[in-house]
Structure formats: C-alpha cells, structure tokens
Design a protein around this motif. Structure first.
Motif, PDB file in Angstrom:
ATOM      1  N   ASP A  23       0.855  -1.189   0.000  1.00 22.10           N
ATOM      2  CA  ASP A  23       0.000   0.000   0.000  1.00 22.10           C
ATOM      3  C   ASP A  23       0.891   1.240   0.000  1.00 22.10           C
ATOM      4  O   ASP A  23       1.218   1.796   1.045  1.00 22.10           O
ATOM      5  CB  ASP A  23      -0.906  -0.031   1.231  1.00 22.10           C
ATOM      6  CG  ASP A  23      -1.864   1.152   1.285  1.00 22.10           C
ATOM      7  OD1 ASP A  23      -2.003   1.848   0.264  1.00 22.10           O
ATOM      8  OD2 ASP A  23      -2.447   1.378   2.354  1.00 22.10           O
ATOM      9  N   ARG A  25       2.223   4.988  -0.360  1.00 19.36           N
ATOM     10  CA  ARG A  25       1.684   6.329  -0.125  1.00 19.36           C
ATOM     11  C   ARG A  25       1.808   7.160  -1.399  1.00 19.36           C
ATOM     12  O   ARG A  25       2.867   7.194  -2.028  1.00 19.36           O
ATOM     13  CB  ARG A  25       2.436   7.022   1.006  1.00 19.36           C
ATOM     14  CG  ARG A  25       2.169   6.405   2.376  1.00 19.36           C
ATOM     15  CD  ARG A  25       2.752   7.269   3.469  1.00 19.36           C
ATOM     16  NE  ARG A  25       2.521   6.707   4.778  1.00 19.36           N
ATOM     17  CZ  ARG A  25       2.215   7.426   5.850  1.00 19.36           C
ATOM     18  NH1 ARG A  25       2.092   8.746   5.750  1.00 19.36           N
ATOM     19  NH2 ARG A  25       2.027   6.851   7.017  1.00 19.36           N
ATOM     20  N   TRP A 217       6.689   2.258   6.283  1.00 21.43           N
ATOM     21  CA  TRP A 217       6.500   3.513   7.021  1.00 21.43           C
ATOM     22  C   TRP A 217       5.266   3.362   7.914  1.00 21.43           C
ATOM     23  O   TRP A 217       4.238   2.863   7.470  1.00 21.43           O
ATOM     24  CB  TRP A 217       6.306   4.666   6.042  1.00 21.43           C
ATOM     25  CG  TRP A 217       6.572   6.016   6.635  1.00 21.43           C
ATOM     26  CD1 TRP A 217       5.648   6.941   7.027  1.00 21.43           C
ATOM     27  CD2 TRP A 217       7.856   6.594   6.900  1.00 21.43           C
ATOM     28  NE1 TRP A 217       6.273   8.064   7.515  1.00 21.43           N
ATOM     29  CE2 TRP A 217       7.640   7.883   7.451  1.00 21.43           C
ATOM     30  CE3 TRP A 217       9.173   6.157   6.729  1.00 21.43           C
ATOM     31  CZ2 TRP A 217       8.679   8.719   7.825  1.00 21.43           C
ATOM     32  CZ3 TRP A 217      10.208   6.990   7.098  1.00 21.43           C
ATOM     33  CH2 TRP A 217       9.960   8.258   7.646  1.00 21.43           C
ATOM     34  N   GLU A 219       1.857   3.597   9.607  1.00 18.18           N
ATOM     35  CA  GLU A 219       0.605   4.129   9.065  1.00 18.18           C
ATOM     36  C   GLU A 219       0.150   5.398   9.776  1.00 18.18           C
ATOM     37  O   GLU A 219      -0.511   6.259   9.181  1.00 18.18           O
ATOM     38  CB  GLU A 219      -0.499   3.069   9.152  1.00 18.18           C
ATOM     39  CG  GLU A 219      -0.400   1.970   8.134  1.00 18.18           C
ATOM     40  CD  GLU A 219      -1.657   1.104   8.138  1.00 18.18           C
ATOM     41  OE1 GLU A 219      -2.610   1.436   7.412  1.00 18.18           O
ATOM     42  OE2 GLU A 219      -1.665   0.109   8.883  1.00 18.18           O
ATOM     43  N   ASP A 220       0.483   5.526  11.081  1.00 22.12           N
ATOM     44  CA  ASP A 220       0.002   6.677  11.841  1.00 22.12           C
ATOM     45  C   ASP A 220       0.974   7.848  11.829  1.00 22.12           C
ATOM     46  O   ASP A 220       0.781   8.827  12.554  1.00 22.12           O
ATOM     47  CB  ASP A 220      -0.316   6.272  13.281  1.00 22.12           C
ATOM     48  CG  ASP A 220       0.893   5.687  14.019  1.00 22.12           C
ATOM     49  OD1 ASP A 220       1.901   5.361  13.344  1.00 22.12           O
ATOM     50  OD2 ASP A 220       0.832   5.560  15.259  1.00 22.12           O
ATOM     51  N   ARG A 251      -1.803   8.836   3.031  1.00 26.01           N
ATOM     52  CA  ARG A 251      -1.773   7.671   3.903  1.00 26.01           C
ATOM     53  C   ARG A 251      -1.278   6.434   3.153  1.00 26.01           C
ATOM     54  O   ARG A 251      -1.345   6.353   1.925  1.00 26.01           O
ATOM     55  CB  ARG A 251      -3.149   7.411   4.492  1.00 26.01           C
ATOM     56  CG  ARG A 251      -3.661   8.572   5.361  1.00 26.01           C
ATOM     57  CD  ARG A 251      -4.948   8.212   6.045  1.00 26.01           C
ATOM     58  NE  ARG A 251      -4.767   7.101   6.986  1.00 26.01           N
ATOM     59  CZ  ARG A 251      -4.325   7.232   8.223  1.00 26.01           C
ATOM     60  NH1 ARG A 251      -4.000   8.427   8.685  1.00 26.01           N
ATOM     61  NH2 ARG A 251      -4.214   6.182   9.010  1.00 26.01           N
ATOM     62  N   GLY A 252      -0.806   5.456   3.909  1.00 24.06           N
ATOM     63  CA  GLY A 252      -0.322   4.213   3.342  1.00 24.06           C
ATOM     64  C   GLY A 252       0.675   3.546   4.258  1.00 24.06           C
ATOM     65  O   GLY A 252       0.933   4.023   5.369  1.00 24.06           O
ATOM     66  N   GLU A 253       1.256   2.450   3.786  1.00 23.62           N
ATOM     67  CA  GLU A 253       2.151   1.650   4.621  1.00 23.62           C
ATOM     68  C   GLU A 253       3.604   1.692   4.181  1.00 23.62           C
ATOM     69  O   GLU A 253       4.464   1.112   4.839  1.00 23.62           O
ATOM     70  CB  GLU A 253       1.684   0.186   4.610  1.00 23.62           C
ATOM     71  CG  GLU A 253       0.296  -0.034   5.185  1.00 23.62           C
ATOM     72  CD  GLU A 253      -0.133  -1.489   5.097  1.00 23.62           C
ATOM     73  OE1 GLU A 253       0.536  -2.255   4.353  1.00 23.62           O
ATOM     74  OE2 GLU A 253      -1.106  -1.867   5.761  1.00 23.62           O
TER      75      GLU A 253
END
Length: 326
Positions: A23, A25, A217, A219-220, A251-253
C-alpha cells in the motif's frame, strides 16, 4: 557532500517491497522552499512552514542552510536568542557550527554530526561559525529541523544531545544503490541515536543515479521528502522532485522514491531527507522563538524571557552586545 559515507554493500539492507503487494503512499502536494535571511543575515531555504501545519505535524520548521562557499570573513551565525516549547535539531553535512547554550550544553557540530536541543521550559543559545571558518572561509551546509512538543512536555527541563557522525545508524536499500542514515527514530527495526519526546523518524539518504529506495512507514506517521540536491521522483505515481522541493505524502504503509538516471553537474547523486512523525494534533500558537498552545502562553514566555527566567548567558561567553539579553 561528505556527511557520513559507507560501502552500501556491507550494510544491513532494507527489505524488498514488491510494487504490486504494498500500500504505497501517494503524493498529495509538492511545495518549493522559499528563501529567508536568518541570524546575522545568512540565507536559508525553508519548505515549511509553507505547507499546512497539519501536513507537517509534529514538525514546525525546516531550514536548509547552504550549501554555500564562504570567503574569508563572510561566515555568519545566529547570536544569543531564546526558545521555549519545542526542540531544535541541527544536522551538519559540510563545514562546522559552534553551539553554546545557557545550561552548559554545546560544542562543535561538524560533518555528519547532529546537535539536538530540547528547549522545553526555556533556554538561551547561539549558533555561530567557528573562528577558523570565519577567518579562512569554506564550504558550509546544514539543516535545522524544529520538532514540536506536546502540551504535557512544553515545560520539560531543557536538555542537550550531542550526536556524533559515527553514531548514526547506517542502512542500505534492498539493491545497494542507496545509503540511508537514521538520525532519529526507527526504520524497519533499526533505531537511530536521537532520543525523542515526540515519535518521529528522520533520515538522510543518498541515492546513486537511477537507484530506487523503498521503505516501510508507520501508518500513523506523517511523511515528507525534501531534496537537498539532485533530482528524482517520489511515490508510485513517480512525481518529479528536484532540489529545494518538498513532497507531502498521503496515507499508506510504505514509501517509494527513485533517483533520476542523470543528475545535475553539481550533484552526482540524489540527496534527500525523509521525515515524518506521529501527529500531536494540538493547537499551535507560535511567535518568533516560542511555540506554545495558546496566545497567553506566548505572552507568558516573553515575560519570562524579559525577566531572565529562561536562563542567562554564561559570563565567559558574554559580550557588550549581549548585555540587553541579561
């Protein structure tokens, strides 16, 4: 750009992140750093404030100082001044800067080292070029980052961290084409030396021409990339990002970025800062050297400064021009 160098083939490597299984960003905006004069009149490039503070939270300001080749007598600094309510992180890439503060912290910040000052309840400090740089001139290049403190830590006791170049955690991209220096926070389980009150990750990466850098990275965390020199692309959409520009991610992982196949003549590689942190999500009241939560707290900070409650300049460092600060 010496900073900290190493053979990437001998370093721990970041995991390979398949393009189709992550996922990524995306980039929400790109801003160009504006130029300002600071201290005694040295120029900085400042990408934020310039984006909404919510995009940069928990960071408040990023200044790129140089790169500039000073002639004899040209080097300038920032004489004694106060701070309250946040932290200043000064990372020197080329050259040197002398830091002194009112709690006895400080020292010479040189190639690849970092000076981390928690102003907290209040402190006085200065940042000046060393006598050798003033007398002879030379290359000067550094970055100062302001990290906010949450309301509960605004009035914490000031502290100082001296992070030597050798202390930074060094990693390599999955293909060995990029060197990553972890200054603070954590990347894929590898912790940097900086001790933080606010959860952040702060990296300096050097990418060879054409090299790709991908990393997990949180998520928050917010996420940004700022280009010190060279050119490349960021995000799965390959958004162009050149020297002096900042990309803000959604947002993303995971984050992905890639250096251009050809680099400008003044930069054989793509030099970038990658930074982000857990948003504090509190009101921000700021004026000059103070960052608090309310206007009244800013007024209180000025009162405390004028009354000498933010500290005094050590007598050994005091000059006639400093008398008005004491």
């Amino acid at each position: 750009m010496p900073a900290i160098t190493a053979d990437t083939l001998t370093l721990p490597r970041l995991p390979e992140l398949p393009e189709t299984a992550t996922d990524w960003r995306g980039v929400t905006k790109v801003v160009k750093a504006q130029k300002f004069l600071e201290g005694e009149g040295f120029q900085v490039r400042r990408p934020f404030p310039g984006v909404d503070l919510s995009d940069a939270d928990p960071f408040l300001l990023l200044d790129q100082m140089g790169a500039v080749e000073y002639g004899p007598g040209e080097a300038k600094g920032a004489p004694w001044h106060p701070h309250r309510g946040f932290e200043t992180v000064t990372y020197m890439i080329d050259g040197a800067m002398q830091h002194t503060d009112s709690i006895g912290g400080g020292g010479l910040i040189t190639d690849g080292s970092t000076q981390w000052m928690t102003a907290g309840a209040g402190i006085l400090h200065n940042e000046m070029p060393p006598p050798e740089l003033i007398a002879k001139g030379g290359l000067f290049h550094g970055v100062q980052l302001w990290v906010n403190l949450p309301r509960s830590m605004k009035m914490t006791q000031p502290r100082y961290q001296d992070i030597e170049a050798r202390d930074a955690r060094l990693l390599s991209s999955d293909d060995g084409g990029a060197l990553v220096r972890v200054i603070a926070g954590e990347l894929d389980g590898h912790k940097g030396p900086g001790s933080t009150y606010t959860p952040i990750t702060y990296l300096h990466a050097t990418l060879s021409a054409g090299a790709r850098l991908a990393m997990p990275w949180p998520e928050d965390f917010t996420a940004m990339v700022y280009v010190l020199s060279g050119r490349g692309t960021v995000g799965a959409e390959r958004r162009p990002l050149d020297e002096g520009h900042l990309a803000v991610f959604g947002r993303g992982e995971a984050l992905t970025m890639q250096a251009a196949d050809t680099q400008p003549g003044n930069s054989p590689s793509w030099e970038i800062l990658v930074l982000g942190g857990k948003p504090i999500n509190e009101p921000v009241a700021r004026y000059g050297p103070f960052v608090m939560n309310t206007r009244q707290e800013i007024l209180d900070a000025f009162d405390d400064y004028q009354a000498g409650r933010l500290g005094t300049i050590p007598a050994i460092h005091r000059t006639s021009s400093d008398e008005e600060l004491t």
